[in-house]
Design an enzyme around this catalytic site. Structure first.
Site, PDB file in Angstrom:
ATOM      1  N   ASP A 201      45.551  33.561  38.956  1.00  0.00           N
ATOM      2  CA  ASP A 201      44.508  32.424  37.968  1.00  0.00           C
ATOM      3  C   ASP A 201      44.698  32.104  37.476  1.00  0.00           C
ATOM      4  O   ASP A 201      44.709  31.563  36.492  1.00  0.00           O
ATOM      5  CB  ASP A 201      43.250  31.939  39.102  1.00  0.00           C
ATOM      6  CG  ASP A 201      42.135  32.029  38.536  1.00  0.00           C
ATOM      7  OD1 ASP A 201      42.766  33.067  38.421  1.00  0.00           O
ATOM      8  OD2 ASP A 201      40.915  31.587  38.456  1.00  0.00           O
ATOM      9  N   ARG A 202      44.542  33.549  36.041  1.00  0.00           N
ATOM     10  CA  ARG A 202      44.261  33.676  34.626  1.00  0.00           C
ATOM     11  C   ARG A 202      45.672  34.554  34.298  1.00  0.00           C
ATOM     12  O   ARG A 202      46.609  34.841  34.973  1.00  0.00           O
ATOM     13  CB  ARG A 202      43.082  34.299  34.485  1.00  0.00           C
ATOM     14  CG  ARG A 202      42.189  33.884  34.654  1.00  0.00           C
ATOM     15  CD  ARG A 202      41.225  34.499  33.886  1.00  0.00           C
ATOM     16  NE  ARG A 202      39.404  33.958  35.089  1.00  0.00           N
ATOM     17  CZ  ARG A 202      38.816  33.077  34.312  1.00  0.00           C
ATOM     18  NH1 ARG A 202      39.277  33.048  32.662  1.00  0.00           N
ATOM     19  NH2 ARG A 202      37.233  32.733  34.712  1.00  0.00           N
TER      20      ARG A 202
ATOM     21  N   ASP B 271      44.928  38.336  36.113  1.00  0.00           N
ATOM     22  CA  ASP B 271      43.823  39.008  36.633  1.00  0.00           C
ATOM     23  C   ASP B 271      43.725  39.037  37.627  1.00  0.00           C
ATOM     24  O   ASP B 271      45.201  38.645  38.370  1.00  0.00           O
ATOM     25  CB  ASP B 271      42.329  37.818  36.379  1.00  0.00           C
ATOM     26  CG  ASP B 271      42.936  36.645  37.197  1.00  0.00           C
ATOM     27  OD1 ASP B 271      43.562  36.571  37.125  1.00  0.00           O
ATOM     28  OD2 ASP B 271      41.834  36.118  37.177  1.00  0.00           O
TER      29      ASP B 271
ATOM     30  N   SER C 220      37.656  37.371  41.621  1.00  0.00           N
ATOM     31  CA  SER C 220      38.210  37.414  40.780  1.00  0.00           C
ATOM     32  C   SER C 220      38.469  38.515  39.514  1.00  0.00           C
ATOM     33  O   SER C 220      39.466  39.609  39.573  1.00  0.00           O
ATOM     34  CB  SER C 220      37.746  35.674  39.943  1.00  0.00           C
ATOM     35  OG  SER C 220      38.805  35.828  38.716  1.00  0.00           O
TER      36      SER C 220
ATOM     37  N   ARG D 128      28.238  33.959  44.700  1.00  0.00           N
ATOM     38  CA  ARG D 128      29.023  35.661  44.030  1.00  0.00           C
ATOM     39  C   ARG D 128      28.529  36.338  43.763  1.00  0.00           C
ATOM     40  O   ARG D 128      27.308  36.154  43.151  1.00  0.00           O
ATOM     41  CB  ARG D 128      30.284  35.029  43.007  1.00  0.00           C
ATOM     42  CG  ARG D 128      31.161  36.455  41.910  1.00  0.00           C
ATOM     43  CD  ARG D 128      31.794  35.921  41.043  1.00  0.00           C
ATOM     44  NE  ARG D 128      33.149  35.293  40.939  1.00  0.00           N
ATOM     45  CZ  ARG D 128      34.145  34.680  40.527  1.00  0.00           C
ATOM     46  NH1 ARG D 128      33.782  35.382  38.980  1.00  0.00           N
ATOM     47  NH2 ARG D 128      35.091  33.680  40.942  1.00  0.00           N
TER      48      ARG D 128
END
Length: 595
Positions: free
Chosen positions: A319-320, A315, A159, A57
């Protein structure tokens, strides 16, 4: 000014990177260095993006320490080589691949292109590449890996990071993110496979024999699975009078979460139009993270304007899940821990309802990370099911759940305080698409059956189990030696503190040394990690750990009590004592904040 080896490294890099625009960017940086205007070229080439348990990342751009075509090719070559070496007898290798909407158009860099290159490399290595078409919510990849027993999965996403970042997130054949030693082993195989094996044609990947389109079947299988396993009141949901506003935060979530609502027979949510479409610029938010201050302001305003009582937010890679409830006095923003205990209670009450014959719950588990609320532990003790905590990060929870499943155990729920939830066992990772629909059904049930708002139900849980209140923050220092000194002082060569100010410490767990005073053999159960946890005689728990991505020492302090006001007061007093005594921020010139 260019460092000694930079010019040689630049020549080497330009020969390998297939992207002319990132090559041109580095050539321009070289010219600036030669004029003495910038030394950025050195940083771009002298260091590499580190491959860890989160994969890769970092910012998009040219150079070895940026996300670009070359570093993605190298990462995929290393991953494929490692898998083949680990499973030499396996012939039918397969990998699931998906991507979000991130892009840096000026350099022709995008998640889509990175995913196409990943598929190209995997196919060349002998894998079948199951490449999802279109922007995809992250949970679909761990779902695919788990359902079809694939060998790995990759999601190209950063993300909720800033817009210039991108990432290469890796799942193992367990359907969970990788844990040690896989990260170090993959990193070593990347180093062995830095030169591209061939010239890859990203756009032509769809014509390759090994490129499989799993999209339609994957979506149908996923939504069928969450509906069959987790939707309890499909008929009653149709007449829900809980109106919900939703924001995708400029990410990929809207289409997926809208479908999860539809499958649960929940009324369509009111979408925040300004944030509903994937936009790599994230124009309405400073940071595309629902936890950030101000990120939910627009969705709160839309909810009030449209008469919604609940606000849900994914998000950008979905995934959140964040949640808020409109109240007479404004709105209540639920913390990650609060959403966690609400969903845990929902899962438990529904499980008991569906298993009335069961009285022994020794094989039923819920998990959370060690920095998340111990309210789940208290709930487990009160109800009789099993609780387990893990190191921070869903990779640890997912792999623990996988191991428990192999032992014949049932894992109902997992969560982390950073708004990550895994409801049920459809995936072994956090899933904001599924969690949103389950939360919506729960809110409808509470209103329909008990005439309670979500906030009122949460208050009832607090009254029953105690008010678990927390103060989570950090101190920052660019000098890693300072953070090291703080930990060394607290460890005191094994002579740990058993008192801090007027507060008595009842238990200490140091995962760096493997010490746990609460265990009969004094040995910690969790794996080695630089994490210190203290439990006090008044029930307070403080956990200290360095950030994995920033020069910060994070602390998580939680206290429970029967009355909210007095518990909050005592918590704030303890925060002031513990932060000052343990971290000595003024002595070390650290930025800090006290309540």
């Amino acid at each position: 000014m260019m460092m000694k080896d930079t010019e040689k490294m630049l020549k080497e890099y330009l020969e390998m990177d297939p992207n002319s625009k990132t090559c041109e960017e580095l050539i321009q940086l070289k010219k600036e260095a030669e004029k003495g205007a910038s030394s950025e070229i050195n940083e771009r080439l002298q260091t590499r993006l580190q491959f860890g348990t989160a994969g890769l990342r970092g910012p998009m751009g040219g150079g070895y320490n940026r996300m670009n075509d070359l570093t993605v090719i190298q990462a995929t070559q290393g991953l494929c080589a490692y898998i083949k070496e680990t499973f030499p007898e396996k012939k039918d290798l397969s990998i699931a691949i998906a991507y979000d909407h991130r892009a840096k158009k000026s350099l022709d860099l995008s998640s889509k292109r990175f995913a196409e290159l990943t598929a190209c490399v995997a196919i060349h290595a002998g894998f079948k590449a199951h490449l999802m078409r279109g922007f995809t919510a992250t949970p679909l990849v761990p779902f695919l890996v788990r359902k079809h027993s694939m060998d790995a999965g990759v999601v190209v996403t950063a993300s909720h990071n800033p817009k210039d970042d991108n990432g290469f997130k890796v799942y193992w054949n367990t359907g969970s993110q990788i844990v040690p030693p896989h990260d170090k082993n993959i990193a070593a195989y990347i180093q062995k496979n830095l030169k591209p094996w061939k010239k890859y044609d990203a756009e032509g990947v769809y014509q390759l024999k090994g490129c499989v389109d799993p999209t339609q079947k994957a979506l149908e299988d996923y939504f069928s699975a969450i509906t069959t396993k987790l939707c309890r009141y499909p008929n009653e949901n149709k007449s829900s009078n809980v109106k919900i506003a939703y924001t995708a935060m400029h990410g990929v979530g809207k289409a997926f979460t809208a479908e999860s609502f539809k499958r649960f027979n929940l009324p369509a949510f009111v979408s925040v139009a300004e944030q509903e479409n994937p936009d790599p610029e994230f124009p309405t938010v400073k940071f595309p993270n629902p936890e950030e201050k101000g990120a939910m302001d627009l969705s709160i305003a839309v909810a009030k304007k449209n008469g919604c009582s609940l606000v849900l937010a994914n998000d950008p890679d979905a995934d959140r899940l964040a949640a808020a409830e409109i109240t007479d006095s404004g709105y209540k923003m639920f913390s990650g821990n609060e959403i966690g205990i609400l969903l845990a209670d929902w899962q438990w009450t529904q499980y008991k309802k569906n298993h009335p014959e069961k009285s022994d719950y020794s094989d039923v588990y819920m998990l959370n990370s060690t920095v998340s609320s111990k309210m789940l532990r208290a709930y487990a003790r009160a109800e009789g099911f099993q609780y387990r905590d893990t190191l921070t990060g869903f990779k640890w929870m997912g792999n623990t759940a996988y191991d428990l499943e192999k032992q014949g155990k049932t894992v109902l729920f997992m969560f982390e305080e950073a708004i990550g939830y895994c409801v049920g066992d459809v995936v072994l990772d956090k899933d904001g698409v599924c969690a949103a629909a389950v939360f919506g059904e729960m809110a409808n049930y509470l209103k329909r059956v008990h005439n309670l708002s979500v906030s009122q139900h949460l208050e009832a849980l607090y009254k029953r189990l105690g008010y678990f209140l927390s103060h989570n923050y950090y101190v920052r220092s660019n000098d890693q030696k300072v953070l090291g000194k703080i930990f060394s002082r607290l460890r005191n060569e094994g002579n740990y503190w058993f008192r801090c100010g007027k507060y008595t410490i009842s238990a200490i767990r140091d995962l760096e040394t493997g010490y746990d005073s609460s265990q009969p053999d004094l040995k910690a159960i969790l794996p080695k990690s630089n994490v210190l946890t203290y439990e006090f005689t008044n029930g307070c728990v403080i956990t200290l750990r360095p950030s994995g991505t920033e020069p910060k020492l994070k602390y998580y302090i939680e206290l429970s009590g029967p009355r909210k006001e007095s518990t909050q007061e005592e918590l704030h007093e303890m925060v002031r004592v513990l932060v000052v005594s343990m971290l000595e921020p003024e002595k070390h010139n650290l930025k800090f904040s006290l309540p």
